[in-house]
Write a protein that holds these residues in place. Sequence first.
Motif, short mmCIF file in Angstrom:
data_model
loop_
_atom_site.label_atom_id
_atom_site.label_comp_id
_atom_site.label_asym_id
_atom_site.label_seq_id
_atom_site.Cartn_x
_atom_site.Cartn_y
_atom_site.Cartn_z
N GLN A 1 67.84 -33.61 18.55
CA GLN A 1 68.05 -32.17 17.91
C GLN A 1 66.94 -31.04 18.00
O GLN A 1 67.07 -30.08 18.12
N ASN A 2 66.24 -31.92 16.09
CA ASN A 2 64.87 -31.54 16.49
C ASN A 2 64.09 -31.76 17.40
O ASN A 2 64.08 -32.44 17.90
N ASP A 3 63.34 -30.77 18.05
CA ASP A 3 62.02 -31.00 19.03
C ASP A 3 60.83 -31.69 18.33
O ASP A 3 59.96 -30.73 17.71
N PRO A 4 60.77 -32.82 17.94
CA PRO A 4 58.84 -32.97 18.17
C PRO A 4 58.16 -31.85 18.47
O PRO A 4 56.52 -31.93 17.62
N ALA A 5 58.07 -31.54 19.37
CA ALA A 5 57.47 -30.66 19.68
C ALA A 5 56.78 -29.45 18.61
O ALA A 5 55.71 -28.61 17.83
N VAL B 1 66.58 -21.62 15.12
CA VAL B 1 66.98 -20.46 15.97
C VAL B 1 68.15 -20.42 17.24
O VAL B 1 68.28 -21.88 17.65
N LYS B 2 68.55 -20.00 17.26
CA LYS B 2 68.97 -19.84 18.40
C LYS B 2 69.94 -21.58 18.28
O LYS B 2 69.74 -21.99 19.79
N VAL C 1 81.84 -24.80 15.34
CA VAL C 1 82.20 -24.76 14.35
C VAL C 1 81.51 -25.10 13.66
O VAL C 1 81.60 -25.30 12.63
N THR C 2 80.75 -25.82 14.39
CA THR C 2 79.25 -26.42 13.31
C THR C 2 79.18 -25.38 13.40
O THR C 2 78.17 -25.33 12.05
N ARG C 3 78.59 -24.72 13.82
CA ARG C 3 77.62 -23.28 13.35
C ARG C 3 78.53 -22.62 12.17
O ARG C 3 78.22 -21.62 11.32
N GLN D 1 56.82 -25.89 -4.00
CA GLN D 1 56.95 -24.66 -3.62
C GLN D 1 57.95 -25.14 -2.17
O GLN D 1 57.45 -25.86 -2.18
N THR D 2 58.41 -23.68 -1.74
CA THR D 2 58.89 -24.59 -0.05
C THR D 2 59.34 -23.04 0.48
O THR D 2 58.47 -22.49 0.14
N LEU D 3 59.11 -23.28 1.85
CA LEU D 3 58.89 -22.55 2.53
C LEU D 3 59.56 -23.18 4.23
O LEU D 3 59.43 -24.39 4.32
N SER D 4 60.56 -21.88 4.37
CA SER D 4 61.37 -22.44 5.85
C SER D 4 60.00 -21.40 6.77
O SER D 4 59.84 -20.49 6.85
N ILE D 5 60.61 -22.33 7.77
CA ILE D 5 59.62 -22.33 9.24
C ILE D 5 60.75 -22.67 10.42
O ILE D 5 61.84 -23.23 10.24
N PRO D 6 60.28 -20.71 11.29
CA PRO D 6 61.50 -21.26 12.43
C PRO D 6 61.02 -22.41 13.82
O PRO D 6 59.58 -22.42 13.63
N VAL D 7 62.47 -23.33 13.96
CA VAL D 7 62.02 -24.46 14.69
C VAL D 7 63.13 -24.27 15.88
O VAL D 7 63.97 -23.68 15.92
N ASN D 8 62.94 -24.72 16.77
CA ASN D 8 63.53 -24.76 18.46
C ASN D 8 64.52 -25.63 17.81
O ASN D 8 64.40 -26.81 17.15
#
Length: 238
Positions: A95-99, A123-124, A130-132, A188-195
């Motif tokens: 489910q995680n995209d190596p790209a 995202v999306k 149920v999982t979401r 520090q932490t930073l969130s990045i949108p991913v596929n």
Amino acid sequence: MQFSVVIPVYNEADNILPLLEEITAVLDVDYEFEVIVVDDGSEDATSEQLSQARNRFAWLRVLKHARRCGQSAALVSGVAVAKDGIIITMDGDGQNDPADIPGFLEQYEKQPGGWLMLTGQRVKRQDSLVTRWSSRLANGIRRSVLADATPDTGCGLKLFPRSLFMALPTFNHMHRFLPALAQRAGAQTLSIPVNTRPRKHGLSKYGINNRLWAGIIDLLGVFWLQRRRMQADVTELK
């Protein structure tokens, strides 16, 4: 930049080989890296798939737990033996995209010095309702209690210095609280949108019972750790 990708897996026989093929397609030409897959006591053909994969991918290392110990234990085992100073973690279900990995590396190099953890924000999402729902509820409760400003701590795709991870307290289910634990350690932490992609094979290992209710005690434990962080301003006399 050299880095180690750590992937914990449990019963992912149909997913792990396609994931490794994607990783080599994305990273093989431009990067120096290793991939450490930690088989957490799988009971299907995951071990056989990984044995075959070792003959194909020179960068692949495989660890195996004799019995199932959990995702956090698998992460600890993988990071402990990693050869490189930068760690990237991802789930083994595809489910995680190596790209997304090159973007993480670029973002990390842009940041100022000091400990930094990058964490994916899905995202999306392609999961079941149920999982979401359970993930959204768990993330909301965690954020309100720990105030870690991380919208999606459950995303498996993360990047951090190995030295940071080795400084964190280790316990079962710690992977759910890595941003808060990193902040407690001074990072520090930073969130990045991913596929995020739908799971093609097998079933999710998480639901309401083990994502939300089982995490309440852990949440309170991390809250306790936050309140007992030792901080001291030290000056050496000359």
